[in-house]
Motif scaffolding. Structure first.
Motif, PDB file in Angstrom:
ATOM      1  N   ASP A  63      -3.654  10.249  17.378  1.00 12.94           N
ATOM      2  CA  ASP A  63      -4.090   8.928  16.929  1.00 12.94           C
ATOM      3  C   ASP A  63      -3.088   8.429  15.883  1.00 12.94           C
ATOM      4  OD1 ASP A  63      -5.420   6.658  16.348  1.00 12.94           O
ATOM      5  OD2 ASP A  63      -7.318   7.611  15.776  1.00 12.94           O
ATOM      6  N   TRP A  64      -1.914   8.034  16.360  1.00 20.17           N
ATOM      7  CA  TRP A  64      -0.792   7.713  15.470  1.00 20.17           C
ATOM      8  C   TRP A  64      -1.112   6.567  14.508  1.00 20.17           C
ATOM      9  CZ3 TRP A  64       3.240  10.718  14.509  1.00 20.17           C
ATOM     10  CH2 TRP A  64       3.592  11.706  15.457  1.00 20.17           C
ATOM     11  N   ALA A  65      -2.013   5.684  14.893  1.00 22.18           N
ATOM     12  CA  ALA A  65      -2.340   4.554  14.010  1.00 22.18           C
ATOM     13  C   ALA A  65      -2.953   5.048  12.697  1.00 22.18           C
ATOM     14  CB  ALA A  65      -3.284   3.591  14.715  1.00 22.18           C
ATOM     15  N   ARG A  66      -3.416   6.288  12.693  1.00 21.39           N
ATOM     16  CA  ARG A  66      -4.008   6.851  11.469  1.00 21.39           C
ATOM     17  C   ARG A  66      -3.059   7.834  10.783  1.00 21.39           C
ATOM     18  NH1 ARG A  66      -8.816   9.625  13.835  1.00 21.39           N
ATOM     19  NH2 ARG A  66      -9.401  10.134  11.676  1.00 21.39           N
ATOM     20  N   ILE A  67      -1.796   7.801  11.189  1.00 20.83           N
ATOM     21  CA  ILE A  67      -0.832   8.758  10.624  1.00 20.83           C
ATOM     22  C   ILE A  67       0.243   8.043   9.795  1.00 20.83           C
ATOM     23  CG2 ILE A  67       0.964  10.461  11.211  1.00 20.83           C
ATOM     24  CD1 ILE A  67      -0.850  11.283  13.582  1.00 20.83           C
ATOM     25  N   ASP A  68       0.484   8.553   8.592  1.00 18.04           N
ATOM     26  CA  ASP A  68       1.569   8.062   7.748  1.00 18.04           C
ATOM     27  C   ASP A  68       2.776   8.966   7.930  1.00 18.04           C
ATOM     28  OD1 ASP A  68       0.494   5.815   6.121  1.00 18.04           O
ATOM     29  OD2 ASP A  68      -1.017   7.319   5.628  1.00 18.04           O
ATOM     30  N   VAL A  69       3.894   8.364   8.299  1.00 15.46           N
ATOM     31  CA  VAL A  69       5.167   9.074   8.379  1.00 15.46           C
ATOM     32  C   VAL A  69       5.938   8.695   7.111  1.00 15.46           C
ATOM     33  CG1 VAL A  69       7.360   9.203   9.635  1.00 15.46           C
ATOM     34  CG2 VAL A  69       5.186   9.088  10.909  1.00 15.46           C
ATOM     35  N   VAL A  70       6.325   9.703   6.347  1.00 15.73           N
ATOM     36  CA  VAL A  70       6.933   9.449   5.038  1.00 15.73           C
ATOM     37  C   VAL A  70       8.332  10.050   5.021  1.00 15.73           C
ATOM     38  CG1 VAL A  70       6.636   9.740   2.539  1.00 15.73           C
ATOM     39  CG2 VAL A  70       4.613   9.730   4.044  1.00 15.73           C
ATOM     40  N   LEU A  71       9.306   9.235   4.662  1.00 17.02           N
ATOM     41  CA  LEU A  71      10.678   9.736   4.630  1.00 17.02           C
ATOM     42  C   LEU A  71      10.882  10.704   3.464  1.00 17.02           C
ATOM     43  CD1 LEU A  71      13.131   9.262   6.391  1.00 17.02           C
ATOM     44  CD2 LEU A  71      13.812   7.417   4.855  1.00 17.02           C
ATOM     45  N   ALA A  72      11.556  11.819   3.737  1.00 20.72           N
ATOM     46  CA  ALA A  72      11.817  12.829   2.693  1.00 20.72           C
ATOM     47  C   ALA A  72      12.919  12.375   1.741  1.00 20.72           C
ATOM     48  CB  ALA A  72      12.212  14.153   3.336  1.00 20.72           C
ATOM     49  N   ASP A  73      13.934  11.742   2.296  1.00 21.24           N
ATOM     50  CA  ASP A  73      15.058  11.312   1.455  1.00 21.24           C
ATOM     51  C   ASP A  73      15.895  10.291   2.200  1.00 21.24           C
ATOM     52  OD1 ASP A  73      15.955  13.477   3.200  1.00 21.24           O
ATOM     53  OD2 ASP A  73      17.840  13.405   2.080  1.00 21.24           O
ATOM     54  N   GLU A  74      16.673   9.555   1.431  1.00 25.70           N
ATOM     55  CA  GLU A  74      17.437   8.442   2.030  1.00 25.70           C
ATOM     56  C   GLU A  74      18.738   8.212   1.277  1.00 25.70           C
ATOM     57  OE1 GLU A  74      18.368   6.766   4.451  1.00 25.70           O
ATOM     58  OE2 GLU A  74      16.776   5.306   4.808  1.00 25.70           O
ATOM     59  N   ARG A  75      19.762   7.896   2.033  1.00 28.21           N
ATOM     60  CA  ARG A  75      20.993   7.406   1.379  1.00 28.21           C
ATOM     61  C   ARG A  75      20.702   5.994   0.883  1.00 28.21           C
ATOM     62  NH1 ARG A  75      21.989   9.957   6.010  1.00 28.21           N
ATOM     63  NH2 ARG A  75      23.088  11.959   5.779  1.00 28.21           N
ATOM     64  N   TRP A  76      21.382   5.561  -0.153  1.00 30.99           N
ATOM     65  CA  TRP A  76      21.095   4.229  -0.699  1.00 30.99           C
ATOM     66  C   TRP A  76      21.781   3.170   0.156  1.00 30.99           C
ATOM     67  CZ3 TRP A  76      16.980   3.357  -3.113  1.00 30.99           C
ATOM     68  CH2 TRP A  76      16.772   2.123  -3.762  1.00 30.99           C
TER      69      TRP A  76
END
Ligand SMILES: O=C(O)[C@H](O)[C@@H](O)[C@H](O)[C@H](O)COP(=O)(O)O
Length: 239
Positions: free
Chosen positions: A62-75
């Motif tokens: 049920d992906w609509a109830r899932i938060d995908v959170v980025l671990a890290d990012e280049r600026w």
């Protein structure tokens, strides 16, 4: 406090490791959704996890109830070279998983420090601890954007501060030219149910063995995970 031993699981090949990790993540998310309104998974950039993301993107959840959170990012902004957010959109947030909510780390501002407050505000709105984290590691012993001896590393490894930190990495062949980054902190990983480190190849295996030797986390920041008193780190390794 005693160190929580990590669990090292060797797989025959990268396909087997990817499939085992995708199954474990799906199972953990499904279990969380059975008792809570939302579940979450922290995702890293790098080349190794792509097959995991491709598998998860076609997994029935049920992906609509899932938060995908980025671990890290280049600026860098979306659409620019090196954007981890673009990579996640391309590999994970398609198919079934297109319905997931995505928390990115890049905000307006010239430097990562300028975007910290906005990033923190977005992250604070989520439920913590996250259910799963898919992390990688470099031959230099970095994980997330916790690069050896980087400016900002102390903030990133502080267990009781913010959820994100600004990093200015020392340029190396591993960092490439984009050394200004924003990253989740060690605190953001506290209590994660399935905390997985996915690594491939003999160089990373050797780096892992080196990181297991006594030494400061600032030299090999993955030690902050390996030596954590309560983090149940699961290492998925393949040749
Ligand atoms: O933004 C990134 O680059 C990642 O989040 C980083 O921490 C990555 O996981 C390792 O560098 C491993 O990368 P590879 O899988 O490409 O070896």
């Amino acid at each position: 406090m005693a160190i929580m031993p990590d669990r090292f699981e060797p797989f025959e090949n990268s396909d087997a490791a990817a499939s085992a990790l995708a199954d474990a993540v799906a199972q953990t998310l499904r279990g969380a959704l059975a008792t809570r309104r939302r579940a979450s998974v922290i995702v890293s950039g790098g080349s190794t996890p792509e097959p995991v993301y491709r598998r998860l993107s076609v997994t029935n959840l049920d992906w609509a109830r899932i938060d995908v959170v980025l671990a890290d990012e280049r600026w860098v902004a979306a659409g620019e070279e090196g954007s981890n957010a673009d990579f996640i959109r391309r590999t994970l947030l398609t198919g079934n998983a297109a319905d997931a909510a995505f928390t990115e780390l890049k905000s307006p501002g010239a430097r990562p420090a300028d975007g910290l407050q906005a990033g923190e505000a977005r992250l604070s709105a989520l439920n913590w601890p996250a259910d799963c984290a898919i992390l990688g590691m470099g031959d230099d012993g970095h994980t997330l954007s916790w690069f050896p001896r980087a400016d900002g590393l102390e903030d990133a490894l502080s267990a009781d501060g913010s959820l994100c930190a600004a990093i200015s990495a020392r340029p190396s062949p591993v960092t490439g030219p984009l050394t200004e980054r924003i990253t989740l902190t060690l605190r953001a990983l506290e209590g994660v149910k399935l905390c997985a480190l996915l690594i491939r190849g003999s160089a990373k295996r050797a780096a892992l063995e080196k990181a297991r030797l006594p030494g400061p986390a600032r030299d090999m920041p993955v030690r902050a995970l390996l030596n954590h008193p309560s983090l149940d780190l699961q290492i998925f390794w393949s040749p």
